[in-house]
Write a protein that holds these residues in place. Structure first.
Motif, mmCIF file in Angstrom:
data_model
loop_
_atom_site.group_PDB
_atom_site.id
_atom_site.type_symbol
_atom_site.label_atom_id
_atom_site.label_comp_id
_atom_site.label_asym_id
_atom_site.label_seq_id
_atom_site.Cartn_x
_atom_site.Cartn_y
_atom_site.Cartn_z
ATOM 1 N N UNK A 87 22.385 35.678 29.414
ATOM 2 C CA UNK A 87 21.784 35.583 28.088
ATOM 3 C C UNK A 87 20.826 36.742 27.819
ATOM 4 N N UNK A 88 19.954 37.051 28.773
ATOM 5 C CA UNK A 88 18.974 38.125 28.575
ATOM 6 C C UNK A 88 19.630 39.475 28.371
ATOM 7 N N UNK A 89 20.798 39.673 29.002
ATOM 8 C CA UNK A 89 21.501 40.944 28.891
ATOM 9 C C UNK A 89 22.560 40.931 27.784
ATOM 10 N N UNK A 90 22.857 39.743 27.261
ATOM 11 C CA UNK A 90 23.912 39.573 26.253
ATOM 12 C C UNK A 90 25.230 40.182 26.735
ATOM 13 N N UNK A 91 25.537 39.951 28.005
ATOM 14 C CA UNK A 91 26.787 40.464 28.562
ATOM 15 C C UNK A 91 27.273 39.538 29.672
ATOM 16 N N UNK A 92 28.553 39.658 29.940
ATOM 17 C CA UNK A 92 29.155 38.842 30.990
ATOM 18 C C UNK A 92 29.049 39.538 32.340
ATOM 19 N N UNK A 93 29.117 38.761 33.404
ATOM 20 C CA UNK A 93 29.100 39.275 34.769
ATOM 21 C C UNK A 93 29.981 38.381 35.621
ATOM 22 N N UNK A 94 30.279 38.826 36.829
ATOM 23 C CA UNK A 94 31.067 38.021 37.751
ATOM 24 C C UNK A 94 30.113 37.276 38.668
ATOM 25 N N UNK A 95 30.235 35.961 38.687
ATOM 26 C CA UNK A 95 29.429 35.126 39.579
ATOM 27 C C UNK A 95 30.295 34.770 40.784
ATOM 28 N N UNK A 96 29.847 35.170 41.977
ATOM 29 C CA UNK A 96 30.546 34.782 43.201
ATOM 30 C C UNK A 96 29.887 33.494 43.684
ATOM 31 N N UNK A 97 30.551 32.399 43.446
ATOM 32 C CA UNK A 97 29.980 31.106 43.790
ATOM 33 C C UNK A 97 29.987 30.877 45.294
ATOM 34 N N UNK A 98 31.034 31.329 45.954
ATOM 35 C CA UNK A 98 31.170 31.100 47.395
ATOM 36 C C UNK A 98 31.830 32.287 48.059
ATOM 37 N N UNK A 99 31.369 32.580 49.260
ATOM 38 C CA UNK A 99 32.082 33.488 50.156
ATOM 39 C C UNK A 99 31.978 32.856 51.537
ATOM 40 N N UNK A 100 33.119 32.703 52.185
ATOM 41 C CA UNK A 100 33.116 32.057 53.499
ATOM 42 C C UNK A 100 34.219 32.645 54.359
ATOM 43 N N UNK A 101 33.897 32.880 55.610
ATOM 44 C CA UNK A 101 34.887 33.261 56.617
ATOM 45 C C UNK A 101 34.801 32.270 57.767
ATOM 46 N N UNK A 102 35.949 31.814 58.228
ATOM 47 C CA UNK A 102 35.981 30.951 59.409
ATOM 48 C C UNK A 102 35.304 31.686 60.564
ATOM 49 N N UNK A 103 34.649 30.944 61.431
ATOM 50 C CA UNK A 103 33.826 31.548 62.485
ATOM 51 C C UNK A 103 34.584 32.595 63.299
ATOM 52 N N UNK A 104 35.819 32.286 63.651
ATOM 53 C CA UNK A 104 36.593 33.200 64.501
ATOM 54 C C UNK A 104 36.996 34.477 63.752
ATOM 55 N N UNK A 105 36.866 34.501 62.427
ATOM 56 C CA UNK A 105 37.271 35.660 61.628
ATOM 57 C C UNK A 105 36.108 36.590 61.312
ATOM 58 N N UNK A 106 34.911 36.225 61.738
ATOM 59 C CA UNK A 106 33.733 37.039 61.405
ATOM 60 C C UNK A 106 33.629 38.242 62.337
ATOM 61 N N UNK A 107 33.024 39.311 61.811
ATOM 62 C CA UNK A 107 32.768 40.497 62.620
ATOM 63 C C UNK A 107 33.927 41.462 62.714
ATOM 64 N N UNK A 108 34.956 41.280 61.872
ATOM 65 C CA UNK A 108 36.134 42.155 61.924
ATOM 66 C C UNK A 108 36.336 42.930 60.628
ATOM 67 N N UNK A 109 35.360 42.902 59.732
ATOM 68 C CA UNK A 109 35.476 43.640 58.482
ATOM 69 C C UNK A 109 36.051 42.863 57.318
ATOM 70 N N UNK A 110 36.421 41.596 57.543
ATOM 71 C CA UNK A 110 37.003 40.812 56.451
ATOM 72 C C UNK A 110 35.985 40.501 55.364
ATOM 73 N N UNK A 111 34.736 40.258 55.739
ATOM 74 C CA UNK A 111 33.706 39.981 54.736
ATOM 75 C C UNK A 111 33.508 41.176 53.819
#
Length: 163
Positions: A87-111
């Motif tokens: 509202x303050x900017x009178x423009x749209x933006x992308x809201x990332x509601x969630x980001x999740x990686x399974x534990x075994x997939x972390x630390x490999x650049x997927x995030x």
């Protein structure tokens, strides 16, 4: 960019980022339930995939889910985004509601690959910025987000009000 496109280039170790498809809903629901538990939130009721799919795949939906696939094709994480209005900017933006990686997939650049795909989605939609939040106790996520070039945290408190 439509829901079916998988134009994003290859990512670390042959992994890839692509949009969710209806057949991904059972695995996506598993990851959502893991994410809910990880954030110490109250369990969500059964039937999540059935409630979510019609909204995600509706004609003209302004809701997108990007999936991270490991080289063997396993869906190991997701980023869920929607178009919102500042509202303050009178423009749209992308809201990332969630980001999740399974534990075994972390630390490999997927995030990082997911975040780049989120940024690509915002740019393709003509949106000037992305916003998201993370719990203040999630030090690993905070370190990850602080490494993103140009990203900065904003001190605010999130409220929920059942009505």
């Amino acid at each position: 960019m439509d829901h079916a496109s998988a134009h994003h280039s290859e990512f670390p170790a042959g992994a890839r980022i692509r949009f969710a498809r209806p057949q991904d809903m059972p695995r996506l629901a598993e990851l959502i339930h893991e994410h809910v538990a990880y954030e110490k939130s109250a369990p969500r009721p059964a039937g999540l995939a059935e409630r979510l799919a019609p909204r995600l795949f509706a004609e003209g939906a302004r809701l997108w889910v990007l999936l991270a696939e490991t080289p063997d094709g396993t869906v190991a994480g997701y980023a869920a985004c929607s178009e919102e209005f500042a509202f303050w900017d009178a423009s749209s933006y992308l809201h990332m509601d969630c980001l999740y990686l399974a534990e075994e997939a972390r630390g490999h650049g997927l995030g990082a690959a997911l975040m780049e795909a989120v940024a690509d989605l915002a740019r393709e939609r003509g949106l000037g910025h992305v916003e998201w939040q993370t719990p203040d106790w999630n030090e690993g996520a905070i370190r990850f987000y602080d490494r993103l070039d140009g990203a900065g945290g904003r001190a605010k408190r999130r409220y929920a009000w059942p009505v």
